[in-house]
Design a protein around this motif. Structure first.
Motif, PDB file in Angstrom:
ATOM      1  N   UNK A 131       0.829  -1.209   0.000  1.00  0.00           N
ATOM      2  CA  UNK A 131       0.000   0.000   0.000  1.00  0.00           C
ATOM      3  C   UNK A 131       0.858   1.252   0.000  1.00  0.00           C
ATOM      4  N   UNK A 132       1.917   1.259   0.813  1.00  0.00           N
ATOM      5  CA  UNK A 132       2.797   2.426   0.884  1.00  0.00           C
ATOM      6  C   UNK A 132       3.493   2.680  -0.448  1.00  0.00           C
ATOM      7  N   UNK A 133       3.977   1.620  -1.074  1.00  0.00           N
ATOM      8  CA  UNK A 133       4.636   1.757  -2.380  1.00  0.00           C
ATOM      9  C   UNK A 133       3.651   2.259  -3.427  1.00  0.00           C
ATOM     10  N   UNK A 134       2.431   1.720  -3.432  1.00  0.00           N
ATOM     11  CA  UNK A 134       1.425   2.161  -4.408  1.00  0.00           C
ATOM     12  C   UNK A 134       1.095   3.639  -4.224  1.00  0.00           C
ATOM     13  N   UNK A 135       0.931   4.087  -2.986  1.00  0.00           N
ATOM     14  CA  UNK A 135       0.639   5.504  -2.719  1.00  0.00           C
ATOM     15  C   UNK A 135       1.805   6.392  -3.139  1.00  0.00           C
ATOM     16  N   UNK A 148       1.985   4.765   7.354  1.00  0.00           N
ATOM     17  CA  UNK A 148       1.135   5.253   8.439  1.00  0.00           C
ATOM     18  C   UNK A 148      -0.311   5.446   7.975  1.00  0.00           C
ATOM     19  N   UNK A 149      -0.475   5.942   6.748  1.00  0.00           N
ATOM     20  CA  UNK A 149      -1.822   6.124   6.200  1.00  0.00           C
ATOM     21  C   UNK A 149      -2.553   4.787   6.093  1.00  0.00           C
ATOM     22  N   UNK A 355      -0.158  -2.109  13.752  1.00  0.00           N
ATOM     23  CA  UNK A 355       0.924  -1.465  14.510  1.00  0.00           C
ATOM     24  C   UNK A 355       2.161  -2.348  14.553  1.00  0.00           C
ATOM     25  N   UNK A 356       1.952  -3.670  14.757  1.00  0.00           N
ATOM     26  CA  UNK A 356       3.084  -4.595  14.804  1.00  0.00           C
ATOM     27  C   UNK A 356       3.764  -4.708  13.442  1.00  0.00           C
ATOM     28  N   UNK A 362       8.680   1.079   9.110  1.00  0.00           N
ATOM     29  CA  UNK A 362       9.174   2.435   9.384  1.00  0.00           C
ATOM     30  C   UNK A 362      10.673   2.412   9.691  1.00  0.00           C
ATOM     31  N   UNK A 363      11.107   1.480  10.529  1.00  0.00           N
ATOM     32  CA  UNK A 363      12.523   1.397  10.905  1.00  0.00           C
ATOM     33  C   UNK A 363      13.395   1.112   9.686  1.00  0.00           C
ATOM     34  N   UNK A 364      13.008   0.106   8.884  1.00  0.00           N
ATOM     35  CA  UNK A 364      13.801  -0.276   7.712  1.00  0.00           C
ATOM     36  C   UNK A 364      13.815   0.855   6.675  1.00  0.00           C
TER      37      UNK A 364
END
Length: 438
Positions: A131-135, A148-149, A355-356, A362-364
């Motif tokens: 999802x993050x990559x697509x956004x 986060x979104x 969250x898990x 986020x860290x990576x």
């Protein structure tokens, strides 16, 4: 055993269970079939989530069409295992997690529950990344913010669940249709060689002897046969209000099996399409070593000569990630309630799982950037593959048990095939673990 299981205070007709009407009497066969259409497509989502994209993309770019046979075999394994899962749920009125709780000691159930939770988190990790990559690709949103979104999808799931289970199924099927159309267009634009595709569906010894090939092959199996889907399917087939008689259950098993088989053939088409497009576009070129979804997005349009190809790729990825969040939420709820008899609101369960999964992304992303996220996506599929025996073995054990299944126990031949499939999965996972460690 069946009557005992159904009488333990967990009425099959509570909540969403048995909430969808099934026509009875002298009605056309397709009307009865349509009443059962839905759960198969819900579980097929897990077989074409962003984790599949990474492994199929890498496999096609690096090894051409060689791994198409692995895509097909893993899909056939999925069809068999999901059919067994549906049979268990319909025949006993218990999902796989509940059946484990009924049959195993508490200590073993805790181990099985933890293994399944790890699988769900690994799957959710892939959804967050996808999802993050697509956004990022579609709207230029940074990966961290996109991740986060993605947590907001908990409210989408809650909204759909409140409208009714059919709305949830309709939403999932609509997004699956979008994914299928996107890849049909890309396949036409890619012009893959027919003979290359045919050869790709033929077995190759290189897959076992070549460590790099084997690593991707196991990743494909891990991304295709989802452990938590076996728990999910055994539960959601019970949303149909079929007759609890022997004839009614037998009829429900037949239509549920057809529903799952047809839906998973769609998953086979999409997974094969991803690999074929990657092979046609990147294999044998300077881009053969491509491993990142983002790289594929930027290169597809110029290589295929179709301006909209990259956009379609990203839209399909976003649809896949959104779809996967729905089934991940349901599976997590079913697993927790089944093993621990512990209920948690859907939104709370979703936010906990997400969250898990968010933390490592986020860290990576902060430490290693986009490439680190791509490697994390591949790793999540290996983790999924390692969890498979913890779901597959109990499932085959139960459906082969005459005491639990009564007249719906599987035949000796099907039992042998099921144990062979389980043994193959365990062997391949063991070999991969040995190669990675040593």
């Amino acid at each position: 055993m069946m009557s005992t299981a159904l009488g333990e205070g967990e009425d099959r007709r509570s909540g969403v269970l048995a909430s969808i009407h099934v026509p009875s009497g002298n009605v056309a066969w397709f009307r009865r079939f349509l009443a059962f259409v839905g759960p198969g497509y819900m579980i097929s989502v897990g077989y074409m989530d962003p984790g599949n994209w990474a492994t199929d993309l890498q496999g096609g770019a690096q090894f051409g069409y060689t791994l198409l046979i692995v895509v097909m075999l893993s899909n056939l394994m999925a069809i068999l295992l999901q059919a067994l899962s549906a049979r268990l749920g319909i025949a006993t009125g218990r999902d796989l997690a509940q059946a484990c709780r009924d049959s195993f000691p508490k200590s073993l159930n805790i181990v099985l529950w933890l293994a399944c939770e790890i699988a769900i988190i690994a799957c959710d990790l892939a959804e967050v990344i996808g999802t993050a990559v697509a956004l990022q690709l579609l709207f230029g949103i940074p990966l961290v913010w996109g991740a986060l979104i993605s947590a907001a999808d908990a409210f989408l799931v809650l909204l759909l669940m409140n409208r009714g289970f059919r709305y949830l199924e309709a939403f999932v099927i609509a997004l699956l249709g979008i994914i299928a159309v996107c890849f049909m267009v890309q396949l036409v634009a890619a012009h893959p060689p027919l003979m290359g595709i045919v050869k790709g569906f033929a077995p190759s010894l290189d897959i076992v002897t070549n460590k790099k090939l084997l690593y991707i092959a196991i990743g494909i199996i891990g991304a295709t046969v989802m452990p938590h889907n076996l728990y999910l399917h055994s539960s959601i087939v019970q949303t149909r209000d079929f007759s609890p008689t022997s004839l009614g259950r037998r009829d429900a098993i037949r239509w549920a099996t057809w529903d799952g088989t047809i839906a998973l053939m769609l998953a086979l088409f999409i997974n094969a399409a991803i690999l074929i497009v990657a092979a046609a576009a990147f294999h044998g070129t300077i881009h053969q070593g491509i491993t990142e979804i983002g790289e594929a997005y930027h290169l597809l349009s110029p290589i295929l000569g179709l301006g909209i190809a990259s956009t379609l790729f990203a839209v399909a990825l976003l649809a896949a990630g959104t779809n996967s969040t729905i089934t991940g939420t349901l599976a997590g709820q079913i697993v927790m309630e089944g093993f621990l008899n512990l209920r948690m609101p859907h939104w709370a369960r979703r936010l906990l799982t997400r969250s898990l999964a968010l933390m490592p992304v986020v860290v990576v992303t902060v430490l290693y950037g986009d490439r680190g996220v791509g490697e994390l996506l591949i790793f999540s599929q290996i983790v999924l593959s390692m969890q498979l025996p913890f779901a597959v073995v109990p499932l085959v054990l139960f459906v082969s048990d005459k005491r639990k299944m009564d007249e719906f126990v599987i035949s000796k031949a099907v039992s042998v095939v099921s144990w062979v499939v389980s043994g193959l999965i365990i062997f391949l996972n063991g070999k991969l673990l040995f190669d990675v460690c040593f």
